[in-house]
Design an enzyme around this catalytic site. Structure first.
Site, PDB file in Angstrom:
ATOM      1  N   CYS A 344       0.937  -1.278   0.018  1.00 44.86           N
ATOM      2  CA  CYS A 344       0.268   0.014   0.116  1.00 44.86           C
ATOM      3  C   CYS A 344       0.960   1.292   0.016  1.00 44.86           C
ATOM      4  CB  CYS A 344      -0.989  -0.061   1.050  1.00 44.86           C
ATOM      5  SG  CYS A 344      -0.104  -0.197   2.760  1.00 44.86           S
ATOM      6  N   HIS A 816      -0.824   0.182   7.715  1.00 46.65           N
ATOM      7  CA  HIS A 816      -1.558   0.540   6.078  1.00 46.65           C
ATOM      8  C   HIS A 816      -1.548   1.827   5.825  1.00 46.65           C
ATOM      9  CE1 HIS A 816      -3.915  -0.543   2.960  1.00 46.65           C
ATOM     10  NE2 HIS A 816      -4.969   0.359   3.484  1.00 46.65           N
TER      11      HIS A 816
END
Length: 856
Positions: A344, A816
């Site tokens: 990510c 994340h």
């Protein structure tokens, strides 16, 4: 045998009847070009080299039977014209609705013998309602003759073997597939029997430096004696001086852990004896021996795991806008990127960059030219893969909404057209992370570091005068002052982002924070869940003020006093970039060695004015520090140079002068006769090629004139080993000397100086091959500019916010990332494949912010 219209509706489908033997005769002229994949060959049978077409796509995928590159229907003709390769394997996966039984449900699931391609099933289709069928055929260009597969009776044996090998080939990314990083590592044979010295060494959480040189990056902690030493030098200029390896050769202590990689999940451990990265199941105990308590990073004092704590969950919910009905966005510029397993950080940076017009023009605007002039293996060409990625994100071809009007029509048809939702940047990530110890793994990494890494690759691979990273480049003026003599020195360096410190002492809700801390401790003592988090609210103005204040300079040597003294440094903008990238310095280490993220809320402005930070240069009344370098300290009993005599003798037996062989082995770091041979070939024409090896500081060797007052030895004569390293990358010797002199013999700075000071075309010819090698030098460590200066796009210091990247989790190596971008007047959230209209963008919780200059 049939002759079919495969490439476009302009061709009329037709058929030609042929005898069975005709197939073999048809292939005879092309037999020399058909290859059987060997070990090491990469077979791209799942993705086009120029687009994101695959066997799932409407036109399928064509795999060249010579290069094993894959091409979509729009790009296979280009490869045929460029290479003359005629034989391709056409792969197509058909998606069909399952046949229903008498009760109306699908028939019982049977093993599908027609599914032989190693592809992922399309997630947009319900696997209970649809089934897949794979089809393969040989296609011969330019007449597009088709030969269905399998066809063992008619095909020559070599062709049959080649086809089977292509169909059974593993993914070319198998080493980068999720979870494979840990599977490849083996437990070290030394882990269970490692002896650690009880020498009282305790490792601090920061401020590390190699004990044998001044390097502060790529440092390794030896798990036997606790020594901190630098790693080896890599071809791209990263790494160190190899002192950790030297220490092993001298002492025999086998295991070391890389500082900065220690997380709750483990750390990067290397075995010098086994010559590979290894697993150490006792790493927590081995680190605790030197005062590093990583067990506390797994479980906090009240027994709850970090992911179970409500405040962290809240952060995840706020940043991802969980619980809100977010409207999906489709079309050009609203294409998602698949998460390849902790990728990510890559996805967020790419979405932000391709929202900038200069990047769109450089890669998507020039796409036809880039594709036409791409090398024979476009999968290994940076510009081709950037253009492919940009087109995938901006074309809208892979971001199509489900059309209600087509659903009824498709129900009546047997074959369904899969809806493409997002793209997979697997080929791009494999290229840009090649050879990089962090980005080539499948663990989470720092988006800030990847941004700088990508900028470096852009700098080194840009075509002609158009360099999209120019929009980020700016000059920083550094004013260093000797606190005792009050004299100053002004220097300039290049940078690409502004690092903003977090002014915790300026929190506007201190009373609430104190009350929260009391409640948290009470809950901890009573082993209750912690109270709801109170996040520190930091005024942006306080962070900006902290940025502009002077910093102390460690180990400052005053040329006015000819001695070490106290010094302070202040940074200002010598130029303002067109696009300003601001990183909030949220990550640090606590005294207990636990990595900490400052969980703060900063009121980042939508409109930013930093004109008051414009550099002023030398002011009236200021006196400059003398331009004198520190003296060279020569050890009293220098150690003899470590030279692998076996490699020297191998080269000498080839007929090269003995002294030249000794220099080649020494300057290539004892990496073997083959590497040293390349050094010899590159330096044979030099006048001192066969002269004896002279090492400053050893056996009385010193620079001429070193005993004279004011001698700046390092400025006058860069170390020959650094010159050799740069020359081995394809740069001319005079360029290497200039770069090292301009950067006070800092190898990383010198490499960046070279790329920010392009030479005329004739001077660059020697470095064209080296430009193909991906370099991973930290873009933040750039050289001081020469008088003409690097290219910058100076202007006003007024900006408006158009995007930010946010991080969730306790460390950059876990958690994340998501990206928010402002498009067409509204905010959009890019969360890997999910692209939606943002309802409540968490501007105050970002990590990296992107501002564009407001035109006056």
């Amino acid at each position: 045998m049939e002759r079919a219209a495969l490439l476009g509706s302009g061709r009329e489908a037709g058929s030609a009847v042929a005898m069975a033997g005709d197939v073999g005769e048809l292939l005879v002229p092309y037999m020399p070009t058909v290859r059987v994949p060997k070990t090491g060959d990469r077979v791209y049978k799942a993705e086009c080299a120029f687009s994101y077409d695959s066997p799932d796509s409407e036109g399928g995928l064509y795999v060249c039977m010579n290069t094993f590159l894959g091409f979509g229907r729009e790009h296979v003709e280009r490869h045929y014209r460029k290479t003359g390769q005629c034989v391709y394997m056409h792969l197509k996966r058909h998606v069909k609705e399952k046949v229903t039984g008498a009760s109306g449900g699908a028939l019982p699931k049977r093993r599908n013998t027609k599914l032989f391609l190693d592809l992922e099933c399309n997630g947009d289709l319900n696997n209970d309602d649809y089934e897949y069928e794979d089809e393969a055929k040989l296609v011969i260009f330019p007449d597009h003759y088709e030969i269905p597969l399998p066809n063992i009776e008619e095909l020559p044996a070599l062709v049959t073997i080649a086809c089977d090998a292509v169909l059974s080939a593993k993914s070319p990314y198998r080493k980068q597939d999720p979870d494979s990083w840990e599977e490849e590592l083996q437990v070290s044979k030394h882990a269970n029997i490692l002896v650690q010295m009880d020498n009282g060494v305790r490792i601090p959480p920061s401020g590390w430096k190699c004990s044998k040189c001044d390097l502060r990056e790529n440092l390794w902690l030896n798990l036997t004696d606790g020594s901190i030493l630098c790693g080896k030098w890599f071809f791209d200029g990263s790494g160190g001086n190899g002192h950790a390896l030297e220490h092993y050769k001298e002492m025999g202590y086998p295991l070391a852990v890389k500082l900065g990689t220690i997380t709750p999940d483990g750390a990067d451990v290397y075995s010098f004896d086994e010559e590979e990265a290894v697993l150490d199941p006792h790493i927590a105990k081995h680190l605790a021996h030197f005062g590093i308590d990583m067990l506390q990073m797994h479980v906090i004092e009240n027994g709850l795991r970090d992911n179970d704590i409500k405040p962290r969950v809240s952060e995840w919910e706020v940043i991802q806008e969980s619980g809100m009905k977010l409207k999906p966005m489709f079309g050009p510029g609203y294409t998602g990127l698949k998460n390849l397993g902790n990728s990510c950080y890559v996805n967020s940076v790419l979405q932000a960059l391709f929202n900038i017009p200069e990047f769109q023009r450089a890669y998507v605007g020039n796409l036809p030219r880039i594709f036409d002039y791409s090398p024979l293996d476009p999968t290994q060409d940076f510009n081709t893969q950037m253009a492919k990625l940009g087109h995938g994100l901006l074309s809208g071809q892979y971001s199509k909404p489900p059309m209600k009007s087509e659903i009824i029509e498709q129900v009546m048809k047997e074959e369904q057209k899969p809806q493409h939702n997002g793209i997979s940047p697997r080929m791009f990530k494999a290229l840009v992370s090649k050879g990089h110890p962090e980005f080539s793994s499948n663990r989470q990494q720092d988006a800030h570091e990847f941004f700088l890494h990508l900028i470096n690759l852009i700098e080194r691979n840009h075509i002609g005068s158009e360099n999209p990273s120019d929009v980020f480049r700016f000059l920083v003026e550094e004013r260093t002052q000797c606190c005792q003599s009050r004299k100053v020195r002004y220097t300039e360096r290049v940078d690409y982002l502004m690092q903003l410190p977090v002014a915790m002492e300026a929190a506007s809700n201190k009373d609430e924070l104190i009350a929260y801390e009391l409640k948290r401790r009470e809950a901890e003592a009573a082993r209750r869940p912690p109270p709801e988090l109170v996040r520190a609210k930091i005024p942006f103005s306080a962070c900006l003020q902290a940025f502009s204040e002077p910093d102390n300079v460690e180990d400052f040597w005053s040329s006015a006093l000819q001695a070490k003294s106290a010094g302070v440094k202040t940074s200002r903008f010598a130029s303002f970039p067109e696009y300003l990238v601001v990183q909030i310095k949220k990550f640090t280490f606590g005294l207990d060695w636990i990595p900490k993220k400052l969980d703060v809320s900063i009121d980042m402005p939508e409109l930013l004015d930093i004109n008051h930070l414009r550099a002023t240069g030398l002011q009236p009344g200021e006196e400059e520090l003398p331009d004198i370098s520190p003296p060279i300290i020569i050890p009293e009993d220098p150690k003899a140079p470590d030279i692998d005599e076996s490699s020297v003798m191998q080269l000498a037996e080839m007929g090269f002068p003995l002294e030249a062989c000794r220099k080649a082995v020494y300057y290539t770091g004892n990496m073997g006769a083959e590497v040293a041979f390349n050094w010899i070939i590159a330096h044979m024409e030099e006048p001192d090629f066969a002269e004896p090896l002279l090492i400053p500081g050893y056996a009385g060797a010193a620079f001429p004139g070193a005993d004279k007052p004011g001698f700046a030895g390092l400025d006058n004569q860069p170390p020959e080993e650094m010159v050799a390293i740069i020359a081995s990358m394809g740069f001319q010797r005079n360029i290497a000397l200039r770069a090292l002199r301009a950067t006070n013999n800092n190898l990383e700075h010198a490499l960046d100086w070279i790329f920010s000071h392009p030479e005329p075309e004739e001077a660059n010819e020697a470095s064209s091959e080296a430009m193909d090698i991906e370099n991973h030098v930290n873009a933040n460590l750039l050289a001081e500019s020469d008088p003409e200066g690097p290219r910058v796009k100076d202007g006003s210091g007024r900006y408006e916010l158009f995007g930010f990247i946010s991080h969730m989790g306790t460390s950059t190596m876990s958690g994340h990332y998501v990206c928010h971008l402002k498009k067409e007047g509204r905010w959009v959230i890019y969360n890997d494949l999910k692209v939606c209209a943002s309802e409540r963008p968490p501007r105050e919780l970002g990590y990296i912010y992107f501002y564009r200059r407001i035109s006056s």
